[in-house]
Enzyme design. Structure first.
Site, PDB file in Angstrom:
ATOM      1  N   HIS A   1     -36.645  33.053 117.210  1.00 53.58           N
ATOM      2  CA  HIS A   1     -35.429  33.761 116.813  1.00 53.58           C
ATOM      3  C   HIS A   1     -34.367  32.774 116.319  1.00 53.58           C
ATOM      4  CE1 HIS A   1     -32.357  37.056 117.261  1.00 53.58           C
ATOM      5  NE2 HIS A   1     -31.560  35.993 117.351  1.00 53.58           N
ATOM      6  N   GLU A   2     -34.071  31.782 117.149  1.00 53.35           N
ATOM      7  CA  GLU A   2     -33.026  30.822 116.782  1.00 53.35           C
ATOM      8  C   GLU A   2     -33.446  30.003 115.566  1.00 53.35           C
ATOM      9  OE1 GLU A   2     -30.222  31.354 117.890  1.00 53.35           O
ATOM     10  OE2 GLU A   2     -30.796  32.596 119.610  1.00 53.35           O
TER      11      GLU A   2
ATOM     12  N   HIS B   1     -32.502  31.869 112.455  1.00 56.10           N
ATOM     13  CA  HIS B   1     -31.098  31.614 112.078  1.00 56.10           C
ATOM     14  C   HIS B   1     -30.989  30.250 111.394  1.00 56.10           C
ATOM     15  CE1 HIS B   1     -29.152  35.038 113.923  1.00 56.10           C
ATOM     16  NE2 HIS B   1     -29.544  34.740 115.147  1.00 56.10           N
TER      17      HIS B   1
ATOM     18  N   HIS C   1     -31.923  30.320 107.836  1.00 52.41           N
ATOM     19  CA  HIS C   1     -30.873  30.971 107.038  1.00 52.41           C
ATOM     20  C   HIS C   1     -29.802  29.939 106.646  1.00 52.41           C
ATOM     21  CE1 HIS C   1     -28.317  34.972 106.843  1.00 52.41           C
ATOM     22  NE2 HIS C   1     -28.602  34.527 105.654  1.00 52.41           N
TER      23      HIS C   1
HETATM   24 ZN   LIG Z   1     -29.532  35.972 116.896  1.00 55.27          ZN
END
Ligand SMILES: [Zn+2]
Length: 671
Positions: free
Chosen positions: A461-462, A465, A468
């Protein structure tokens, strides 16, 4: 001597020189940086030349370089490696920073220049990205109230101040109710509780100055208590206290506060020219309108409620077999669901763990990014703020892309949770700068370090990010990387979690720490199935809260929020054995501040999108389809906030997201 935070950083890739910085440097650096920033802002506002995009918007983009340096270094260490001195600094900095930034957004002279540019935007010959940055900058000032004059301006200031103080009272009342209540457990009352719950209850007792174990209203204690305690009378007592937080009458009651907050929010939105507070809040979001949010939530509600109703029947039956008559209550659900989970999905966490080694999971996240986007990761030896931090240079075809830092282990000096931040964001103006991105997690240290399945998901998940941020390719920093609508920002991160579940990824990287063998297929299937357990309940308790939040802020503010809450729940047919995840008197997301007001829906919104976006890969050539990967980078991961979120999604997917993939993923409709 120059403050090391504000000096030129001569380190590799200009990573902050952590080993040269001491805690005494922060306060003077912040003072100096704020002064420099104010001087830059004044120079822009007082420029005698007529406003141009360059002398106003670009000048604002370029301003605050010293602030960026101080804040990135300080908030990195304050979050991930704090100490009493840093905590003290943080208490000191937060009102100063709030005043500093609100001083800028209410600067009327500066606003006049932006308003002038905005009125002539068609004649300015701007690129698409420049037009977008002008729109966002101007809109930010308008939304902060910079366009209001006279009485309206004064009223806005009063409303903001009153809302800030009501938000603080709401939080403090909630904390007081949570702190004051506890239930002592005798030796007999501990029956059926696993060791970790008993340990937590003992520690909580010590904290309260009580000899034996206690149940408190902290989620991490009361939820497992409700899950495991066979004592229906104790579960009822604890649940009722938990549900009553903020609604106990007397000084800590939040019901009148929530009503006043809703009234003031409506007045604030109307002063700014919006129909309702939801209209104001959603203007900057992908969802745009309350109707779109309600429509999406109701599409999920139907199947979730059906599943919850069917589950309730099974749980009621189990309860009757236990000799308890009458209806299933809110204090029964978790207990019987846990029994059912054990019977249906006996997943042995201890047997699973050796397959999930931290280092192998990091390799897996990198390998997926390599196959999808061609990124390569080379370990980098640089001094960072803690010995546990690791750094990599990220390149593509030999070109430098970013520096990625991973700080994975839990320690007392780190706040809980996991997060991603950019210590430097990607931009090309005023000069080209490559991002420095950090992922911070709280995994248990070990040799080798082993993760739970949830931990491994968090890691992916991290890292989503981080991608991105790292793949961002825009000109202006204010729209770089994750600077996107709040209901869009979790798309890259939640989407990336799906690659962990790809069987070939687990087959290659989930190898046993001792034997080196790949995770057995049967275990993998159990893991994936267990993740979907009790989704009817989870979805219902969440969506009910999201619908109440929306109803509060759409249209006229309700004079009696509790009556409005009851009305919404009755309209949607809330199952009687499920409570709202957050009832109004303790709905801190919505009332402690503005963050998630008219915005609690956004978790579900993002989840609908990530499921739909991953389905796009599956419909094409599979999880590593190169065309889909290219479309994802070109339209979502590299574009930051340079276009509207809906436009970006359409460009990637060819259509807007549908709820089907989410409902399948949660097991609410047949796959
Ligand atoms: Zn998040």
């Amino acid at each position: 001597m120059t403050n090391p935070i504000l000096s030129n950083w001569t380190t590799p890739f200009e990573i902050a020189p952590f080993n040269a910085i001491s805690d005494d440097d922060f306060a003077p650096a912040l003072e100096q940086a704020m002064q420099a920033h104010n001087a830059e802002i004044d120079a822009i506002a007082d420029n005698p030349d007529a406003p141009t995009f360059a002398n106003t918007v670009e000048a604002l983009e370029a301003a605050g370089e010293q602030m960026d340096k101080v804040l990135s270094v300080f908030f990195t260490v304050a979050g991930a490696d704090s100490n009493p001195a840093r905590e003290e600094l943080q208490r000191d900095f937060s009102p100063k920073l709030a005043a500093h930034f609100s001083g800028i957004s209410s600067n009327k002279v500066l606003f006049q220049r932006l308003a002038d540019l905005w009125s002539r935007k068609e004649d300015l010959n701007l690129t698409d990205e420049q037009a977008r940055v002008l729109m966002l900058t101007h809109r930010g000032f308008v939304r902060a109230g910079a366009a209001l004059e006279g009485e309206k301006d004064a009223r806005m200031q009063d409303i903001k101040a009153r809302l800030a103080s009501l938000g603080t009272s709401f939080t403090q009342n909630l904390l007081a109710d949570e702190r004051d209540w506890y239930m002592e457990l005798s030796k007999n009352d501990l029956e059926g509780l696993p060791a970790f719950v008993v340990d937590t209850a003992r520690a909580a007792g010590q904290e309260k100055g009580v000899k034996g174990p206690v149940v408190t209203l902290s989620r991490s204690l009361i939820v497992p208590f409700l899950q495991f305690s066979p004592r229906r009378d104790l579960r009822e007592k604890a649940y009722r206290a938990w549900a009553a937080r903020g609604a106990n009458g007397g000084e800590t009651d939040n019901r009148n506060i929530s009503a006043e907050i809703l009234q003031l929010r409506e007045e604030r939105a109307k002063l700014l020219g919006y129909d309702s507070f939801a209209g104001f809040k959603l203007e900057t979001e992908m969802a745009r309108t309350p109707d779109k949010v309600r429509d999406l939530l109701m599409q999920v509600w139907g199947p979730a409620k059906s599943r919850a109703d069917a589950d309730a029947e099974i749980l009621t039956q189990m309860m009757q077999e236990d000799g308890v008559n009458g209806p299933l209550e809110a204090w029964d659900w978790r207990y019987y669901a846990e029994k059912r989970r054990k019977a249906e999905h006996d997943l042995d966490e201890a047997a699973l763990k050796p397959y999930l080694q931290l280092d192998r999971m990091i390799e897996a996240a990198f390998a997926c990014a390599n196959r999808l986007f061609g990124l390569e990761f080379t370990p980098l030896d640089v001094p960072l703020y803690h010995a546990d931090c690791r750094a990599w240079e990220v390149t593509r075809n030999g070109q430098h892309i970013a520096v990625f830092i991973g700080d994975y282990f839990a320690r007392g000096s780190k706040r809980s949770g996991a997060w991603c931040s950019a210590m430097r964001s990607q931009a090309k103006f005023p000069k080209v700068q490559a991002p420095v991105v950090i992922n911070v997690c709280n995994f248990a240290k070990g040799d080798p370090a082993l993760l739970s399945y949830d931990d491994a998901r968090t890691l992916f998940h991290e890292f989503g990010h981080a991608l991105h941020q790292m793949l961002s390719d825009v000109t202006y920093e204010s729209i770089s990387g994750t600077s996107v609508a709040r209901d869009f920002v979790e798309l890259p991160s939640q989407l990336y979690e799906h690659w962990l579940e790809v069987p070939e990824v687990l087959a290659e990287f989930a190898t046993h720490a001792e034997t080196g063998e790949a995770m057995p297929q049967e275990m993998l299937e159990k893991v994936l199935k267990a993740a979907n357990f009790d989704q009817g309940f989870q979805t219902v308790e969440y969506v009910a809260s999201a619908l109440v939040d929306l109803a509060f802020h759409d249209g006229d503010a309700p004079a009696d929020p509790m009556a409005k809450q009851a009305e919404v729940l009755s309209q949607i047919g809330m199952p009687q054995a499920i409570g709202m995840r957050h009832a109004t008197p303790h709905f801190a997301h919505v009332f402690a501040g503005d963050g998630y007001s008219a915005g609690y829906y956004s978790y579900m919104w993002s989840e609908v999108m990530d499921a739909d976006a991953f389905a796009a890969f599956e419909e094409a050539g599979g999880a590593f389809d190169p065309e889909r990967a290219k479309a994802l980078e070109e339209n979502i991961l590299s574009t930051g906030g340079s276009r509207e979120a809906e436009e970006l999604y359409l460009a990637f997917r060819g259509r807007l997201p549908g709820v089907e993939a989410l409902l399948k993923g949660r097991g609410l409709i047949a796959a």
